[in-house]
Design a protein around this motif. Structure first.
Motif, mmCIF file in Angstrom:
data_model
loop_
_atom_site.group_PDB
_atom_site.id
_atom_site.type_symbol
_atom_site.label_atom_id
_atom_site.label_comp_id
_atom_site.label_asym_id
_atom_site.label_seq_id
_atom_site.Cartn_x
_atom_site.Cartn_y
_atom_site.Cartn_z
ATOM 1 N N ASP A 1 0.816 -1.195 0.000
ATOM 2 C CA ASP A 1 0.000 0.000 0.000
ATOM 3 C C ASP A 1 0.857 1.255 0.000
ATOM 4 O O ASP A 1 0.478 2.275 -0.566
ATOM 5 N N ALA A 2 2.024 1.205 0.652
ATOM 6 C CA ALA A 2 2.889 2.378 0.675
ATOM 7 C C ALA A 2 3.350 2.752 -0.724
ATOM 8 O O ALA A 2 3.457 3.919 -1.072
ATOM 9 N N ALA A 3 3.626 1.753 -1.564
ATOM 10 C CA ALA A 3 4.046 2.033 -2.929
ATOM 11 C C ALA A 3 2.871 2.437 -3.808
ATOM 12 O O ALA A 3 3.009 3.197 -4.752
ATOM 13 N N ARG A 4 1.665 1.959 -3.476
ATOM 14 C CA ARG A 4 0.491 2.241 -4.292
ATOM 15 C C ARG A 4 -0.124 3.596 -3.971
ATOM 16 O O ARG A 4 -0.779 4.207 -4.813
ATOM 17 N N LYS A 5 0.073 4.119 -2.754
ATOM 18 C CA LYS A 5 -0.645 5.300 -2.279
ATOM 19 C C LYS A 5 -0.577 6.492 -3.225
ATOM 20 O O LYS A 5 -1.608 7.109 -3.488
ATOM 21 N N PRO A 6 0.603 6.887 -3.773
ATOM 22 C CA PRO A 6 0.626 8.095 -4.642
ATOM 23 C C PRO A 6 -0.155 7.967 -5.927
ATOM 24 O O PRO A 6 -0.395 8.983 -6.604
ATOM 25 N N VAL A 7 -0.569 6.749 -6.330
ATOM 26 C CA VAL A 7 -1.306 6.602 -7.578
ATOM 27 C C VAL A 7 -2.661 5.947 -7.346
ATOM 28 O O VAL A 7 -3.233 5.336 -8.236
ATOM 29 N N ALA A 8 -3.195 6.081 -6.126
ATOM 30 C CA ALA A 8 -4.427 5.390 -5.779
ATOM 31 C C ALA A 8 -5.677 6.252 -5.933
ATOM 32 O O ALA A 8 -6.761 5.820 -5.612
ATOM 33 N N ALA A 9 -5.536 7.499 -6.377
ATOM 34 C CA ALA A 9 -6.691 8.381 -6.461
ATOM 35 C C ALA A 9 -7.711 7.853 -7.460
ATOM 36 O O ALA A 9 -7.360 7.415 -8.550
ATOM 37 N N THR A 10 -8.980 7.892 -7.092
ATOM 38 C CA THR A 10 -10.053 7.444 -7.957
ATOM 39 C C THR A 10 -10.356 8.515 -8.991
ATOM 40 O O THR A 10 -10.424 9.693 -8.679
ATOM 41 N N GLN A 11 -10.545 8.124 -10.228
ATOM 42 C CA GLN A 11 -10.877 9.072 -11.289
ATOM 43 C C GLN A 11 -12.303 9.596 -11.091
ATOM 44 O O GLN A 11 -13.212 8.857 -10.742
ATOM 45 N N LEU A 12 -12.462 10.903 -11.310
ATOM 46 C CA LEU A 12 -13.780 11.515 -11.239
ATOM 47 C C LEU A 12 -14.293 11.805 -12.642
ATOM 48 O O LEU A 12 -13.521 12.100 -13.551
ATOM 49 N N ALA A 13 -15.611 11.743 -12.796
ATOM 50 C CA ALA A 13 -16.226 12.071 -14.079
ATOM 51 C C ALA A 13 -16.088 13.571 -14.335
ATOM 52 O O ALA A 13 -15.990 14.366 -13.398
ATOM 53 N N PRO A 14 -16.073 13.999 -15.591
ATOM 54 C CA PRO A 14 -15.973 15.436 -15.886
ATOM 55 C C PRO A 14 -17.082 16.214 -15.187
ATOM 56 O O PRO A 14 -18.258 15.847 -15.255
ATOM 57 N N GLY A 15 -16.693 17.279 -14.485
ATOM 58 C CA GLY A 15 -17.655 18.107 -13.766
ATOM 59 C C GLY A 15 -17.914 17.675 -12.336
ATOM 60 O O GLY A 15 -18.434 18.460 -11.542
#
Length: 359
Positions: free
Chosen positions: A144-158
């Protein structure tokens, strides 16, 4: 009936007793926090965690209780040390609520700042509210420590999310001398810019430090994402930048991560401990692979250089999780750190559900 579970953790360490993670390689006077998911999930029950000081003698234990009430959920935990000056020491107490509307998640009491993709999560006593920005996982877990910086969930436009945190930074939280220190405030806003591109801006403030940063996350087709961060930290004595990139890819149930970060000498991490060395660069890689019989294996590696030493510090981690008996799981973890202060650590976690999980 609420789901309940019992967790027994039996770690042991060889070498000096210092906390370390793949994300924070350098020894510190205060251990890195155990960070829960950004989303507050109701898990009423009892958790028992026993942590011996070493492999030959009994050490303190941690007991946590959760009570579901009509107005939310009340959590409290204590440190039990029969051999210490104080048998019982309060660790954390908080009330948390999930509700529809703009507040969504409210936590009052002892909590953990999310940290975003470029800042260090810290413990604080105060208030946190808003829609969780992403699922921030436990950085004490190697993968998880290595994954954390790229774990953000994509949001739909707007679409957008936000979070506000305020209170006082807590140090020494797991000992009798734990106290609430300098004032702390942070705010973050996250928005879907275009299809496949999400941006997050975050600012932090304490009595001695100000910082602000930008995080961009872009999709790389099914099961992949690319993330980039840039941030600036300012104190009365110094100022510096941090920047980095990371990629995560999932194929056939396996997850692969690779991140790289660089720091100017004047960049001060959040809640830096006295004597903590200034990081210069970090490289982290990890893999989570499913094996036969619902067994999963994790492998992680991290290396960090500093502006103050010429010898890099490195951490390697191995972990396996497997189902045993009826709905129970057994996890095995082993990690070691090489560098100025080498350390080896192992842990066995046996989780047993106390009911069928039905409500």
């Amino acid at each position: 009936m609420h789901a309940r579970s019992l967790l027994l953790l039996l770690p042991f360490a060889a070498g000096p007793c210092a906390a370390f993670t793949a994300g924070e390689l350098l020894p510190s006077s205060s251990p890195p926090p155990h960070v829960p998911n950004g989303t507050v999930v109701a898990t009423p029950g009892l958790q028992v965690q026993y942590e011996p000081a070493d492999a030959t003698q009994a050490g303190p234990g941690r007991l946590e209780g959760v009570a579901a009430v009509p107005a939310g959920e009340l959590r409290s935990s204590v440190r039990i040390d029969p051999n210490g000056e104080r048998t019982l020491t309060r660790l954390e107490t908080r009330w948390q609520l999930q509700a529809p509307g703009p507040l969504r998640t409210v936590v009052l009491g002892d909590t953990v700042a999310s940290g975003g993709g470029w800042s260090r999560p810290v413990r604080l006593g105060g208030l946190r509210f808003g829609r969780p920005l992403s699922l921030r996982t436990d950085p004490t877990a190697p993968i998880d420590a290595a994954r954390k910086p790229v774990a953000a969930t994509q949001l739909a436009p707007g679409a957008s999310d936000y979070e506000v945190e305020m209170g006082r930074v807590r140090s020494g939280w797991n000992a009798a001398e734990g106290e609430y220190g300098e004032n702390y405030a942070a705010a973050a806003y996250r928005a879907g810019v275009t299809a496949g591109l999400t941006a997050e801006v975050r600012t932090e403030w304490t009595d001695t430090r100000q910082a602000q940063g930008l995080e961009l996350s872009s999709g790389l087709g099914p099961g992949g994402s690319l993330q980039a961060v840039v941030a600036q930290s300012n104190t009365a004595d110094e100022s510096g930048l941090r920047w980095g990139m990371g990629v995560v890819r999932s194929t056939s149930g396996a997850t692969w991560t690779l991140t790289w970060d660089a720091y100017e000498r004047g960049f001060t991490p959040m809640a830096a401990a006295g004597g903590e060395l200034h990081p210069r660069s970090q490289v982290r890689a990890g893999a989570s692979v499913p094996l036969a019989g619902r067994v999963t294996a994790d492998l992680s590696y991290a290396q960090q250089t500093t502006w103050d030493t010429t010898t890099p510090a490195a951490v390697m981690g191995l972990a396996a999780k497997m189902p045993v008996l009826r709905k129970s799981t057994l996890s095995l973890d082993y990690s070691w750190r090489e560098g100025p202060q080498p350390l080896r650590r192992a842990a066995v976690v046996f989780a047993v559900p106390l009911d069928d999980g039905q409500r």
